[in-house]
Design a protein around this motif. Sequence first.
Motif, short mmCIF file in Angstrom:
data_model
loop_
_atom_site.label_atom_id
_atom_site.label_comp_id
_atom_site.label_asym_id
_atom_site.label_seq_id
_atom_site.Cartn_x
_atom_site.Cartn_y
_atom_site.Cartn_z
N THR A 4 0.84 -1.20 0.00
CA THR A 4 0.00 0.00 0.00
C THR A 4 0.87 1.25 0.00
OG1 THR A 4 -0.13 -0.01 2.42
CG2 THR A 4 -1.93 -1.06 1.23
N GLY A 5 0.30 2.35 -0.48
CA GLY A 5 0.99 3.64 -0.51
C GLY A 5 0.01 4.72 -0.91
N LYS A 6 0.54 5.93 -1.05
CA LYS A 6 -0.33 7.07 -1.38
C LYS A 6 -0.67 7.14 -2.86
CE LYS A 6 1.00 9.85 2.55
NZ LYS A 6 1.58 11.06 3.06
N THR A 7 0.30 6.77 -3.72
CA THR A 7 0.06 6.79 -5.17
C THR A 7 0.45 5.44 -5.77
OG1 THR A 7 2.29 7.52 -5.77
CG2 THR A 7 0.65 9.25 -5.27
N LEU A 8 -0.07 5.17 -6.95
CA LEU A 8 0.24 3.93 -7.63
C LEU A 8 1.74 3.84 -7.93
CD1 LEU A 8 -0.74 1.29 -8.88
CD2 LEU A 8 -1.21 2.54 -10.99
N GLU A 9 2.32 4.96 -8.37
CA GLU A 9 3.75 4.99 -8.68
C GLU A 9 4.59 4.64 -7.44
OE1 GLU A 9 7.20 5.08 -10.70
OE2 GLU A 9 5.22 5.21 -11.62
N GLU A 10 4.22 5.21 -6.31
CA GLU A 10 4.94 4.95 -5.06
C GLU A 10 4.84 3.48 -4.66
OE1 GLU A 10 3.92 5.68 -0.41
OE2 GLU A 10 3.78 7.48 -1.68
N VAL A 11 3.65 2.89 -4.79
CA VAL A 11 3.44 1.49 -4.42
C VAL A 11 4.22 0.56 -5.36
CG1 VAL A 11 1.71 -0.32 -4.12
CG2 VAL A 11 1.18 1.99 -3.45
N ILE A 12 4.20 0.87 -6.64
CA ILE A 12 4.92 0.05 -7.61
C ILE A 12 6.42 0.09 -7.33
CG2 ILE A 12 5.58 -0.11 -10.05
CD1 ILE A 12 2.69 0.72 -10.74
N GLU A 13 6.93 1.28 -7.05
CA GLU A 13 8.36 1.42 -6.76
C GLU A 13 8.74 0.63 -5.52
OE1 GLU A 13 11.31 5.16 -6.05
OE2 GLU A 13 9.84 5.32 -7.66
N LYS A 14 7.93 0.74 -4.48
CA LYS A 14 8.18 0.02 -3.22
C LYS A 14 8.14 -1.49 -3.45
CE LYS A 14 6.02 -0.46 1.37
NZ LYS A 14 4.87 -0.01 2.18
N ALA A 15 7.11 -1.97 -4.15
CA ALA A 15 6.96 -3.41 -4.40
C ALA A 15 8.11 -3.95 -5.25
CB ALA A 15 5.63 -3.69 -5.08
N ALA A 16 8.48 -3.21 -6.29
CA ALA A 16 9.58 -3.65 -7.16
C ALA A 16 10.88 -3.79 -6.38
CB ALA A 16 9.74 -2.69 -8.33
N LYS A 17 11.12 -2.83 -5.49
CA LYS A 17 12.34 -2.85 -4.68
C LYS A 17 12.35 -4.06 -3.75
CE LYS A 17 15.11 0.20 -1.79
NZ LYS A 17 15.18 1.50 -1.13
N GLU A 18 11.22 -4.32 -3.09
CA GLU A 18 11.15 -5.42 -2.14
C GLU A 18 11.09 -6.79 -2.81
OE1 GLU A 18 8.48 -5.05 1.18
OE2 GLU A 18 8.87 -2.89 1.35
#
Length: 194
Positions: A4-18
């Motif tokens: 989860t996150g505030k924006t789709l871009e933020e969530v995608i970036e976080k998920a890709a990193k993890e």
Amino acid sequence: MRYTGKTLEEVIEKAAKEEYVSKEDLVYEVVSNLEETVEIEVYTIVDVIEYAQEYLKSSIEALGLECKVIPSIKDDIIHLKIDSDHNSILIGKNGKTLQALNELTRIAISNHFKHRYRILLDINGYKDDKYDRLVKMSRRIAHEVQKTHQTVTLDPMPADERRMIHNALTNMPHIKTESTGAGKSRQIQIIYID
């Protein structure tokens, strides 16, 4: 796995990193997109393989047949080897039943994950044997094309078999391969070039 996150871009970036994948290679589905929170569910190749195994096993069991499905990955292709007491029934005449099972499994995975994966089913080495025969035949025909300079068009065949022939003849001198036609009528031409 959900992120989860505030924006789709933020969530995608976080998920890709993890998940240790690039943003482009991340396979996800938006679960909710509210004003201040976006939630996505991320799928890994393990999820895809487990789904494919279960789908294939339940499809074959629905026919009243028991089987075991053994997965592997090679060259970004998900290979599923089927072991059953009724191999000839599952292969079908000229491999048509196996081809249909392959197509159904591929479509089910694409629909479920909203992402295209390459799937290859095999039963008791049937596909490997067929590939060997196709490669030998295509090389023999290519040698003939080198001598006669006449283009030869092979019978229609599925994409995985065409790919094997293209790969087998790639480095052959004065030979070029091309797929022509559409759908089930797609076939390979073996062409002489100077």
